[in-house]
Scaffold this active site. Structure first.
Site, PDB file in Angstrom:
ATOM      1  N   ALA A 176      -2.823   3.500  -1.704  1.00 33.08           N
ATOM      2  CA  ALA A 176      -3.333   4.017  -0.430  1.00 33.08           C
ATOM      3  C   ALA A 176      -4.351   5.117  -0.698  1.00 33.08           C
ATOM      4  O   ALA A 176      -5.397   5.189  -0.041  1.00 33.08           O
ATOM      5  CB  ALA A 176      -2.193   4.545   0.434  1.00 33.08           C
ATOM      6  N   LEU A 190       0.836  -1.201   0.000  1.00 35.36           N
ATOM      7  CA  LEU A 190       0.000   0.000   0.000  1.00 35.36           C
ATOM      8  C   LEU A 190       0.871   1.252   0.000  1.00 35.36           C
ATOM      9  O   LEU A 190       0.966   1.968   0.988  1.00 35.36           O
ATOM     10  CB  LEU A 190      -0.940  -0.009   1.216  1.00 35.36           C
ATOM     11  CG  LEU A 190      -2.035  -1.067   1.198  1.00 35.36           C
ATOM     12  CD1 LEU A 190      -2.917  -0.955   2.433  1.00 35.36           C
ATOM     13  CD2 LEU A 190      -2.887  -0.980  -0.062  1.00 35.36           C
ATOM     14  N   HIS A 191       1.525   1.497  -1.138  1.00 36.15           N
ATOM     15  CA  HIS A 191       2.289   2.734  -1.287  1.00 36.15           C
ATOM     16  C   HIS A 191       1.322   3.852  -1.650  1.00 36.15           C
ATOM     17  O   HIS A 191       0.101   3.660  -1.606  1.00 36.15           O
ATOM     18  CB  HIS A 191       3.425   2.557  -2.306  1.00 36.15           C
ATOM     19  CG  HIS A 191       2.966   2.236  -3.691  1.00 36.15           C
ATOM     20  ND1 HIS A 191       2.674   3.196  -4.621  1.00 36.15           N
ATOM     21  CD2 HIS A 191       2.723   1.049  -4.305  1.00 36.15           C
ATOM     22  CE1 HIS A 191       2.282   2.637  -5.749  1.00 36.15           C
ATOM     23  NE2 HIS A 191       2.305   1.322  -5.573  1.00 36.15           N
ATOM     24  N   LEU A 192       1.805   5.017  -2.016  1.00 38.74           N
ATOM     25  CA  LEU A 192       0.962   6.211  -2.136  1.00 38.74           C
ATOM     26  C   LEU A 192      -0.248   6.057  -3.057  1.00 38.74           C
ATOM     27  O   LEU A 192      -1.363   6.392  -2.659  1.00 38.74           O
ATOM     28  CB  LEU A 192       1.811   7.405  -2.583  1.00 38.74           C
ATOM     29  CG  LEU A 192       1.099   8.752  -2.577  1.00 38.74           C
ATOM     30  CD1 LEU A 192       0.526   9.055  -1.191  1.00 38.74           C
ATOM     31  CD2 LEU A 192       2.031   9.854  -3.012  1.00 38.74           C
ATOM     32  N   GLU A 215      -3.815  -1.093  -9.712  1.00 41.20           N
ATOM     33  CA  GLU A 215      -2.506  -1.532 -10.241  1.00 41.20           C
ATOM     34  C   GLU A 215      -2.629  -2.858 -10.960  1.00 41.20           C
ATOM     35  O   GLU A 215      -3.449  -3.648 -10.717  1.00 41.20           O
ATOM     36  CB  GLU A 215      -1.493  -1.658  -9.116  1.00 41.20           C
ATOM     37  CG  GLU A 215      -1.140  -0.314  -8.539  1.00 41.20           C
ATOM     38  CD  GLU A 215       0.077  -0.355  -7.642  1.00 41.20           C
ATOM     39  OE1 GLU A 215       0.382  -1.412  -7.076  1.00 41.20           O
ATOM     40  OE2 GLU A 215       0.717   0.683  -7.521  1.00 41.20           O
TER      41      GLU A 215
END
Length: 87
Positions: A19, A14-16, A87
């Site tokens: 998130a 859960l990167h930017l 993604e």
């Protein structure tokens, strides 16, 4: 209150970007939406809180929804996470 365990399958966790997508989805609902990971709790409506949880690929989180629209919120959040959060 409803809760469900879900595995995060995003290659970078859960990167930017994911998130932000998670928070945007959570903010559509009136319910209080949090998740537990690694002994801590994060507010799913706060990008900083989600990023602070440092959730990695393959990690399991437990989502909690409490409020008038908790069932719908849970269903849609789990679907979004299972679909990779963009993604």
């Amino acid at each position: 209150m409803v809760s469900e365990k879900v595995r995060v399958n995003n290659p970078s966790g859960l990167h930017l970007r994911p998130a932000g997508i998670l928070c945007k989805e959570a903010m559509k609902y009136k319910s209080l939406i949090t998740f537990q990971y690694g002994g801590g709790t994060a507010n799913a409506k706060s990008v900083l809180s989600v990023l602070g949880a440092c959730v990695k690929c393959g990690d399991e989180i437990i989502i909690f929804c409490e409020g008038d629209d908790e069932e719908e919120a849970m269903r849609n959040l789990v679907t979004a996470i299972n679909n990779g959060l963009g993604e």
